[in-house]
Design an enzyme around this catalytic site. Sequence first.
Site, short mmCIF file in Angstrom:
data_model
loop_
_atom_site.label_atom_id
_atom_site.label_comp_id
_atom_site.label_asym_id
_atom_site.label_seq_id
_atom_site.Cartn_x
_atom_site.Cartn_y
_atom_site.Cartn_z
N CYS A 188 13.66 17.22 -60.49
CA CYS A 188 14.15 15.95 -61.06
C CYS A 188 13.26 14.77 -60.71
O CYS A 188 13.30 13.76 -61.41
CB CYS A 188 15.56 15.67 -60.57
N HIS A 324 18.86 6.78 -58.22
CA HIS A 324 18.84 8.12 -58.80
C HIS A 324 20.19 8.37 -59.46
O HIS A 324 20.25 8.83 -60.59
CB HIS A 324 18.55 9.14 -57.71
N HIS A 364 21.31 12.52 -67.23
CA HIS A 364 20.22 12.85 -66.31
C HIS A 364 19.09 13.49 -67.10
O HIS A 364 19.22 14.62 -67.59
CB HIS A 364 20.74 13.80 -65.23
N SER A 634 -38.17 -14.75 -100.87
CA SER A 634 -39.09 -15.87 -100.67
C SER A 634 -39.01 -16.39 -99.23
O SER A 634 -39.27 -15.65 -98.29
CB SER A 634 -38.79 -16.97 -101.70
#
Length: 954
Positions: A188, A324, A364, A634
């Site tokens: 994870c 988390h 998750h 020219s």
Amino acid sequence: MTHSHAMHRESPCESIALIGMAGRFPGADDVASFWNGLVNGLSGVTDVVPNPTRRSKLPQRPNYVAKAAVVKDADWFDAKFFGIYPKQAVELDPQHRVFLEMCWHAIEDAGYVPDATPGRVGVFAGCHMNTYIFTRLAADADFRESMADSFPGGGLTAEISNDKDYLATRVAYHLNLRGPCVAVQSACSTSLVAIAQACESLIAGSCDMAISGGVTVTFPQEQGYLHTEDSIISPDGTCRTFDADAKGTVFGDGVGVVVLKRLSEAIADRDDIYAVIKGWGVNNDGGDKNGYTAPSVSGQSAAIKIAHQRAGITADTISYVEAHGTGTLVGDPIEVQALTEAFRETTDKTLFCRIGSLKTNVGHLDVAAGVTGVIKTSLALKYRTIPPILHFNSANPKIDFANSPFIVNTTLTPWNTSALPRRAGVSSFGVGGTNAHLVLEEAPEHPVALKSRPFQLLQLSAKSVESLELMTDDLVSYLEQTPEAALADVAFTLQSGRKSFRHKRTVVVQDSGQAIELLRARTAPHVQTVNCRSVNTPLVMMFPGQGSQHLHMARELYDSEPVFANVVDACAESLMPHLGVDLRQLVYDRGESRAAERLNQTEFAQPALFMISFALGRWWQSFGVAPQLLVGHSVGEFAAAALAGVMSMQDAARLVALRGRLMQSLPAGAMLAVQLPETRVKEILPPDLEIAAINGPAFCVVSGPTEAIEAFAASIESGKFGDDVACRPLKTSHAFHSRMMDPAIEPFELEVQRIRLNPPAIPIVSTVTCELLDTATATDPLYWARQIREPVCFSSALASILKVYSNDLVLLEAGPSVALSTLARQQPLDPQCQHIVSTLPHANQQASDSKTAFTALGRLWQQGVGIDWNGVYQNECRRRVHLPKYRFQRERYSFETELGNLSGSHPAAEPLQVTVPPDTRLQQMVIEQQMQLMNQQMLLLQNTVIKNRPASRI
């Protein structure tokens, strides 16, 4: 023990800038939609719609939960964009596919061309277990048999298409990245660990930029799941992080990618920074926990402390933590305890730091969870707003929030701070004990660039018309929704930060409002769209002769383009001793009496034209426009000679001033344009007149005494040579390129002998000889003297160029009008590949010099001429900005589609898009046989070459 943050020792390591990001998440197809969902408290977890064609037994189970958090159309992919064959795309794990697309988008978001980024770019990334191949094995008997019967190495194609090891290197291959490319796997915490590894690589100097992230996409899609008692999976499909009713999480799919760079270099390169990574900590729990899958307070706390120490900050300067947030009754208290212990290392303060978790929004995301947390937190820092956590009513009783530093952020909260910069922490903890924590800080303020050009060139490019149209819509939406964006920065990013493809669209505008209006209408000539495959198209730069000069020529460029202005200033100053006048006063009519009249006099007209033409040539060169050939009409040949280094600018200016003065001093004469081919003009031309110029296949100029010119014109107008013959007197005071110029040849040659002449550094096609000007001719003073007298064979010179460059070619006029562009259009050009571009408008047009010049720049880009965009902006401090990305044209690539085709049936609910034809296997077999035959032929050829090679060279 607590310590004041002022006493805490600063980290010696440089910080890392996060400059680009991209992703796809449950309920959000891109980062902008993801952020919108977060701030509005939306959930990406959705109900699973029953699918009668799916033979799953899960819905029949009593513990079945009909919830899912998926990436929409995860098995759809733009294989053509990356040059991947359909069969290969079907073989390829969709996780690899979506990650590859997001890496392209992330680098574009950073403002760089994905496969042409400067320096060494590393890739640090990981993916979830491949469930796509599992479902294929279950459904495809032939595939099972092929895998079962494969000998070591026999299943290599399946392995490299599906194994985790090849995720990072595949990105490096398709995006031409040459830094370290490493697959990172720690369950994870994978993507947060990958970001930490990328930071380490950047600090060590192993790469100059890094792509980092992770992807989780599981199959079958939208199938729901089974809940079991005491598992970490929610029984009702809701993740209630930190809540008293927390019963588990919901696993979801997602992909996130960030682009990282050393902060000092990001600031120097004027990158648009989302956030700054101040510190990172990575460790493992070891055995200090109840089991292999259990979390550890000491392990998590230690990783957070490492990040704080590396960042050189104290915990009381952190005002938000993206946790988390497992959403379990056990995991949440452990995480808050670990955070509290880490914070207590440097502060005793309570309830000062807000805490949240995106798992309540999208579930998750496993491998992609950490990078998604970083994306969320970086956007929160950028927009100074903390999104709310969802599904929180009352705190988990095992969490003592009252005595902790943390407040659960349940509402959309303005992120206000005192004098300190906004700082945040992001945590990600993997099953198996690998913990990672990052400290993020808001980006430093960037200086505002005040100066910009009056007009901006906006350009878009795509591989398909469909993508180009969608990208145009996206740009219009961006400009509408971001009125504060500096249009010059938008232009710079589109030019220097996007890859050029065959379908190209340009528009030159003054402001965002005009851009929105024109891009929405998309009507020519304001918006130009072309289909051009050419790359590095050859370019011929053309310099006009006398007659193109006019008052205020290139005035807007002089006022707004420093390179052009500097060259004009240098030329004018070099010419002042020879003319006795400042040409800038004359050309730009700064109070100069009779300016227009004097500018048309040869002694001033020729030096003024040289000054502007040479400055335009230098200006184009400063943009990286490198002509393969030069041609001058020219006096225009002197501008070409100076640009090619045959003579210095100062010497060329002095010679042109003398040339004009000598020609002005000769007896008056006249010139007449005649619409006839050279051969026909020679047949009817009186003996006292001469052909002075052959400007087109049926367009000549004759020169001589005024009386003779008038008589010849009268004969033509009377119909003596045919009713369809036309003529027009030219506004000139002398008979240039005729015998009346003979007295100027000797004194001019003597002056040329006094200067240094060099071989041309850029090839010049002579309009005298109609051939390349070789070293002997270029360094011969007599050539430059006779050039006054000899006829100008512009048409023949151009014809010889077109003969050599019969395919792709651009003719660019570097002069103050469109004279040579008009003459060039008389040639038999192929409009599909040979193009004429004028730098400036006709003198009589009411058009902006600057707009015309940048329209020309856009046309050069559209036709494949190389442009150095850094050179274009060398005098401006432009910034890269985050703009809409490429619009992939995705199709479905799935073994289910292939099996459906082979069996002659499709699922009834929603037909799968046919992207792999029914005879794919037969085609694949034929391709493989052809490849084997080709390899045999190559081997035979190599053996033949070696056999015939002289022994001394073997």
